[in-house]
Design a protein around this motif. Structure first.
Motif, PDB file in Angstrom:
ATOM      1  N   LEU A 104      11.185  -7.761   0.239  1.00 15.21           N
ATOM      2  CA  LEU A 104       9.981  -8.123   1.219  1.00 15.21           C
ATOM      3  C   LEU A 104      10.459  -7.337   2.299  1.00 15.21           C
ATOM      4  CD1 LEU A 104      10.490 -12.104   1.548  1.00 15.21           C
ATOM      5  CD2 LEU A 104       8.437 -10.735   0.510  1.00 15.21           C
ATOM      6  N   ALA A 105      11.584  -6.762   2.671  1.00 11.38           N
ATOM      7  CA  ALA A 105      11.840  -5.780   3.724  1.00 11.38           C
ATOM      8  C   ALA A 105      11.408  -4.367   3.531  1.00 11.38           C
ATOM      9  CB  ALA A 105      13.446  -5.612   4.039  1.00 11.38           C
ATOM     10  N   CYS A 106      11.150  -4.231   2.150  1.00 13.37           N
ATOM     11  CA  CYS A 106      10.697  -2.852   1.866  1.00 13.37           C
ATOM     12  C   CYS A 106       9.215  -2.789   1.965  1.00 13.37           C
ATOM     13  CB  CYS A 106      11.229  -2.561   0.411  1.00 13.37           C
ATOM     14  SG  CYS A 106      12.856  -2.067   0.279  1.00 13.37           S
ATOM     15  N   ALA A 107       8.737  -4.264   1.430  1.00 12.82           N
ATOM     16  CA  ALA A 107       7.152  -4.336   1.678  1.00 12.82           C
ATOM     17  C   ALA A 107       6.811  -4.084   2.869  1.00 12.82           C
ATOM     18  CB  ALA A 107       6.650  -5.598   0.986  1.00 12.82           C
ATOM     19  N   ALA A 108       7.202  -4.517   3.967  1.00 12.55           N
ATOM     20  CA  ALA A 108       6.980  -4.661   5.391  1.00 12.55           C
ATOM     21  C   ALA A 108       7.020  -3.263   5.820  1.00 12.55           C
ATOM     22  CB  ALA A 108       7.944  -5.756   6.100  1.00 12.55           C
ATOM     23  N   ALA A 133      -0.886  -1.426  -3.430  1.00 16.59           N
ATOM     24  CA  ALA A 133       0.540  -1.214  -4.182  1.00 16.59           C
ATOM     25  C   ALA A 133       1.227  -2.323  -4.165  1.00 16.59           C
ATOM     26  CB  ALA A 133       1.231  -0.138  -3.372  1.00 16.59           C
ATOM     27  N   ILE A 134       1.293  -3.160  -2.921  1.00 15.44           N
ATOM     28  CA  ILE A 134       2.232  -4.677  -3.084  1.00 15.44           C
ATOM     29  C   ILE A 134       1.548  -5.421  -4.054  1.00 15.44           C
ATOM     30  CG2 ILE A 134       2.690  -6.512  -1.708  1.00 15.44           C
ATOM     31  CD1 ILE A 134       2.915  -4.402   0.396  1.00 15.44           C
ATOM     32  N   LEU A 135      -0.032  -5.585  -3.867  1.00 20.19           N
ATOM     33  CA  LEU A 135      -0.654  -6.507  -4.941  1.00 20.19           C
ATOM     34  C   LEU A 135      -0.726  -6.228  -6.423  1.00 20.19           C
ATOM     35  CD1 LEU A 135      -3.929  -7.110  -2.708  1.00 20.19           C
ATOM     36  CD2 LEU A 135      -2.034  -8.697  -3.147  1.00 20.19           C
ATOM     37  N   LEU A 136      -0.524  -4.943  -6.536  1.00 20.68           N
ATOM     38  CA  LEU A 136      -0.743  -4.526  -8.059  1.00 20.68           C
ATOM     39  C   LEU A 136       0.796  -4.822  -8.599  1.00 20.68           C
ATOM     40  CD1 LEU A 136      -2.093  -0.903  -7.826  1.00 20.68           C
ATOM     41  CD2 LEU A 136      -2.962  -2.777  -9.337  1.00 20.68           C
ATOM     42  N   LEU A 137       1.976  -4.841  -7.762  1.00 20.14           N
ATOM     43  CA  LEU A 137       3.414  -5.206  -8.424  1.00 20.14           C
ATOM     44  C   LEU A 137       3.164  -6.853  -8.460  1.00 20.14           C
ATOM     45  CD1 LEU A 137       6.260  -6.389  -7.421  1.00 20.14           C
ATOM     46  CD2 LEU A 137       6.059  -4.634  -9.142  1.00 20.14           C
TER      47      LEU A 137
END
Length: 302
Positions: A104-108, A133-137
């Protein structure tokens, strides 16, 4: 013997830093494509920010995937450098909660970097691509879609690495989306799909036991290997058009891809856990990296 839990070594293991080789080259390629088509030099500040985005994206992917696949990874007895997760959860070196928090920290972080770049470069689509990119993962690994288990996970990986990343790099340097050389993606997407299929080959036994419907599970390892080779062949066939969109011509770097694709077929039989499987997957990864890398080198040399 189970290694000691926690600590820097556990986080280095969890980070799977060699997998940055899948992320950094497409981002750099997109930036070099802009420099080539616009005749402008790369903005070094944007270059640094883009590659930072790539580091955060890669860490988000590996941390989140480890959490999502922990049950399958516990069944995996044929993991390799290229597949099977980092094993930190299997070995109980880190907790799922710690990895989830890090993801979550990396996504933010990657969204924050993208927002800063978007403001500096006047490119709001960078934030959209970061969210993509986040949604694809999420669609790949997590409910409700969890497409890596339902079939289609390889296609999501292809889109993320082969399309989102080059486009992100191009826009970050100041490119306009309507001027993006789309033929470049048509050239690169097949080999990225082949690479995604190949990295699932070693995990076929545990994926089958977990009802994870990767292509190797659905059609068998040998047929999947043929798909990998044919997809690389398709990229080679599309090379003149893809490279031509950048003012380049096919060069000797493509021979590496052709030779590696041939090794994918010749390294047989290659049951999971065997040395030939490692050679097969390594050859498939080499084919893709050679195609992306040689194109980037040709652009940098101009």
């Amino acid at each position: 013997m189970r290694r000691a839990p926690g600590g820097l070594r556990a986080w280095i293991q969890a980070s799977r830093l060699p997998s940055q080789a899948y992320i950094a080259p497409p981002l750099l390629l997109g930036q070099l494509a802009f420099a080539r088509t616009s005749g402008r030099a790369l903005d070094l500040g944007a270059l640094a920010a883009v590659q930072l985005f790539g580091v955060l994206d890669q860490l988000f992917i590996v941390y989140a995937n480890d959490v999502a696949d922990q049950e399958t990874d516990r069944r995996n007895r044929t993991a390799t450098l290229f597949s099977g997760g980092s094993r930190v959860l299997v070995e109980r070196r880190l907790s799922p909660r710690a990895l989830s928090a890090a993801a979550l920290a990396c996504a933010a972080g990657l969204v924050a970097v993208s927002a800063g770049l978007a403001a500096a470069r006047g490119a709001p689509l960078l934030v959209v691509l970061a969210l993509a990119a986040i949604l694809l993962l999420a669609a790949y690994s997590h409910p409700p879609l969890r497409l890596s288990y339902r079939g289609g996970g390889e296609l999501l990986q292809m889109v993320g690495v082969g399309a989102v990343l080059p486009l992100y790099g191009y826009l970050a340097q100041g490119g306009a989306i309507e001027r993006f050389p789309w033929a470049l993606l048509a050239f690169l997407l097949p080999t990225h799909l082949g690479c995604a299929i190949a990295t699932a080959l070693p995990d076929e036994p545990s994926d089958r036991a977990s009802q994870k419907r990767t292509l190797p599970v659905r059609v068998g390892g040998e047929r999947a290997a043929w798909c990998v080779a044919l997809l690389n062949g398709l990229s080679l066939l599309l090379a003149p058009a893809g490279l031509g969109a950048l003012g380049l011509r096919p060069g000797p770097g493509l021979l590496v891809t052709a030779a590696a694709a041939l090794v994918v077929l010749l390294a047989r039989p290659a049951p999971p856990g065997s040395r030939r499987m490692l050679i097969r997957v390594g050859a498939a990864v080499t084919a893709t990296l050679a195609l992306v890398g040689s194109t980037a080198l040709d652009l940098a040399a101009r």
